[in-house]
Write a protein that holds these residues in place. Structure first.
Motif, PDB file in Angstrom:
ATOM      1  N   SER A   3       2.643   6.665  -7.856  1.00 36.77           N
ATOM      2  CA  SER A   3       2.615   5.323  -8.405  1.00 36.77           C
ATOM      3  C   SER A   3       3.887   5.100  -9.205  1.00 36.77           C
ATOM      4  O   SER A   3       4.421   6.031  -9.806  1.00 36.77           O
ATOM      5  CB  SER A   3       1.399   5.134  -9.309  1.00 36.77           C
ATOM      6  OG  SER A   3       1.444   3.873  -9.938  1.00 36.77           O
ATOM      7  N   ASP A  17      -1.843   0.480  -8.670  1.00 35.48           N
ATOM      8  CA  ASP A  17      -0.745   0.183  -7.750  1.00 35.48           C
ATOM      9  C   ASP A  17      -0.095   1.416  -7.125  1.00 35.48           C
ATOM     10  O   ASP A  17       1.116   1.619  -7.222  1.00 35.48           O
ATOM     11  CB  ASP A  17       0.318  -0.661  -8.463  1.00 35.48           C
ATOM     12  CG  ASP A  17      -0.244  -1.973  -8.959  1.00 35.48           C
ATOM     13  OD1 ASP A  17      -1.113  -2.540  -8.273  1.00 35.48           O
ATOM     14  OD2 ASP A  17       0.175  -2.431 -10.029  1.00 35.48           O
ATOM     15  N   LYS A  37     -10.536   5.687   5.688  1.00 34.07           N
ATOM     16  CA  LYS A  37      -9.569   5.705   4.581  1.00 34.07           C
ATOM     17  C   LYS A  37      -8.270   5.016   4.967  1.00 34.07           C
ATOM     18  O   LYS A  37      -7.685   4.296   4.166  1.00 34.07           O
ATOM     19  CB  LYS A  37      -9.298   7.137   4.116  1.00 34.07           C
ATOM     20  CG  LYS A  37     -10.333   7.678   3.186  1.00 34.07           C
ATOM     21  CD  LYS A  37      -9.837   8.975   2.585  1.00 34.07           C
ATOM     22  CE  LYS A  37     -10.792   9.507   1.559  1.00 34.07           C
ATOM     23  NZ  LYS A  37     -10.293  10.771   0.988  1.00 34.07           N
ATOM     24  N   GLU A  40      -8.744   1.383   4.569  1.00 32.61           N
ATOM     25  CA  GLU A  40      -8.798   1.013   3.155  1.00 32.61           C
ATOM     26  C   GLU A  40      -7.395   1.026   2.539  1.00 32.61           C
ATOM     27  O   GLU A  40      -7.037   0.124   1.781  1.00 32.61           O
ATOM     28  CB  GLU A  40      -9.721   1.952   2.389  1.00 32.61           C
ATOM     29  CG  GLU A  40     -11.178   1.769   2.749  1.00 32.61           C
ATOM     30  CD  GLU A  40     -12.086   2.803   2.118  1.00 32.61           C
ATOM     31  OE1 GLU A  40     -11.595   3.762   1.479  1.00 32.61           O
ATOM     32  OE2 GLU A  40     -13.317   2.657   2.269  1.00 32.61           O
ATOM     33  N   TYR A  41      -6.607   2.021   2.862  1.00 32.19           N
ATOM     34  CA  TYR A  41      -5.246   2.090   2.336  1.00 32.19           C
ATOM     35  C   TYR A  41      -4.393   0.959   2.894  1.00 32.19           C
ATOM     36  O   TYR A  41      -3.566   0.378   2.193  1.00 32.19           O
ATOM     37  CB  TYR A  41      -4.604   3.442   2.636  1.00 32.19           C
ATOM     38  CG  TYR A  41      -5.268   4.598   1.925  1.00 32.19           C
ATOM     39  CD1 TYR A  41      -5.807   4.467   0.652  1.00 32.19           C
ATOM     40  CD2 TYR A  41      -5.356   5.850   2.519  1.00 32.19           C
ATOM     41  CE1 TYR A  41      -6.410   5.527   0.000  1.00 32.19           C
ATOM     42  CE2 TYR A  41      -5.953   6.926   1.873  1.00 32.19           C
ATOM     43  CZ  TYR A  41      -6.474   6.747   0.625  1.00 32.19           C
ATOM     44  OH  TYR A  41      -7.066   7.804  -0.027  1.00 32.19           O
ATOM     45  N   ALA A  43      -5.386  -1.930   3.571  1.00 34.73           N
ATOM     46  CA  ALA A  43      -5.814  -3.155   2.896  1.00 34.73           C
ATOM     47  C   ALA A  43      -5.369  -3.214   1.435  1.00 34.73           C
ATOM     48  O   ALA A  43      -5.584  -4.223   0.770  1.00 34.73           O
ATOM     49  CB  ALA A  43      -7.333  -3.281   2.979  1.00 34.73           C
ATOM     50  N   THR A  44      -4.759  -2.146   0.945  1.00 34.47           N
ATOM     51  CA  THR A  44      -4.264  -2.103  -0.435  1.00 34.47           C
ATOM     52  C   THR A  44      -2.780  -2.460  -0.408  1.00 34.47           C
ATOM     53  O   THR A  44      -1.961  -1.671   0.049  1.00 34.47           O
ATOM     54  CB  THR A  44      -4.471  -0.699  -1.045  1.00 34.47           C
ATOM     55  OG1 THR A  44      -5.863  -0.359  -0.941  1.00 34.47           O
ATOM     56  CG2 THR A  44      -4.036  -0.665  -2.491  1.00 34.47           C
ATOM     57  N   SER A  46      -0.240  -2.533  -2.365  1.00 33.73           N
ATOM     58  CA  SER A  46       0.809  -1.738  -3.006  1.00 33.73           C
ATOM     59  C   SER A  46       1.168  -0.487  -2.200  1.00 33.73           C
ATOM     60  O   SER A  46       2.273   0.035  -2.326  1.00 33.73           O
ATOM     61  CB  SER A  46       0.388  -1.329  -4.421  1.00 33.73           C
ATOM     62  OG  SER A  46      -0.728  -0.451  -4.376  1.00 33.73           O
ATOM     63  N   ILE A  47       0.244  -0.010  -1.361  1.00 31.05           N
ATOM     64  CA  ILE A  47       0.498   1.230  -0.617  1.00 31.05           C
ATOM     65  C   ILE A  47       1.497   0.962   0.502  1.00 31.05           C
ATOM     66  O   ILE A  47       1.276   0.123   1.370  1.00 31.05           O
ATOM     67  CB  ILE A  47      -0.809   1.830  -0.074  1.00 31.05           C
ATOM     68  CG1 ILE A  47      -1.694   2.255  -1.252  1.00 31.05           C
ATOM     69  CG2 ILE A  47      -0.521   3.018   0.855  1.00 31.05           C
ATOM     70  CD1 ILE A  47      -3.037   2.821  -0.850  1.00 31.05           C
ATOM     71  N   TYR A  50       1.275   6.202   3.914  1.00 31.36           N
ATOM     72  CA  TYR A  50       0.077   7.042   3.943  1.00 31.36           C
ATOM     73  C   TYR A  50       0.424   8.240   4.812  1.00 31.36           C
ATOM     74  O   TYR A  50       0.776   8.087   5.986  1.00 31.36           O
ATOM     75  CB  TYR A  50      -1.108   6.267   4.513  1.00 31.36           C
ATOM     76  CG  TYR A  50      -2.384   7.052   4.683  1.00 31.36           C
ATOM     77  CD1 TYR A  50      -2.811   7.971   3.731  1.00 31.36           C
ATOM     78  CD2 TYR A  50      -3.187   6.871   5.801  1.00 31.36           C
ATOM     79  CE1 TYR A  50      -3.986   8.669   3.885  1.00 31.36           C
ATOM     80  CE2 TYR A  50      -4.373   7.564   5.964  1.00 31.36           C
ATOM     81  CZ  TYR A  50      -4.772   8.462   5.008  1.00 31.36           C
ATOM     82  OH  TYR A  50      -5.942   9.165   5.162  1.00 31.36           O
TER      83      TYR A  50
END
Length: 76
Positions: A3, A17, A37, A40-41, A43-44, A46-47, A50
């Motif tokens: 982060s 974030d 996962k 989900e990542y 959809a985030t 700030s990521i 991965y």
């Protein structure tokens, strides 16, 4: 997890974030990590990266957010 946020108090387990997430895949969790996962990542917002690391061989699958969507690369 990586982060770029300001340092957090030591008594919290939530990292705001995140920009990069690294997962070590195990046989019992690999399918979940690569599907649920990963979604989900994605959809985030700030990521940006991965990385899924194989536990049983020298291999990494790198998912990188681009303006056109997610780009995948495998490195062995």
């Amino acid at each position: 997890i990586v982060s770029c946020a300001d340092p957090l108090p030591l008594d919290t387990d939530i990292l705001p974030d995140p920009v990069a997430v690294f997962e070590v895949l195990s046989p019992s969790t690999a399918a979940f990590d690569c599907t649920v996962k990963a979604a989900e990542y994605a959809a985030t917002p700030s990521i940006q990266v991965y990385v899924m690391l194989a536990q049983d061989r020298p291999q990494a699958t790198i998912m990188r957010r681009t303006p056109a969507g997610w780009e995948e690369a495998t490195v062995e």
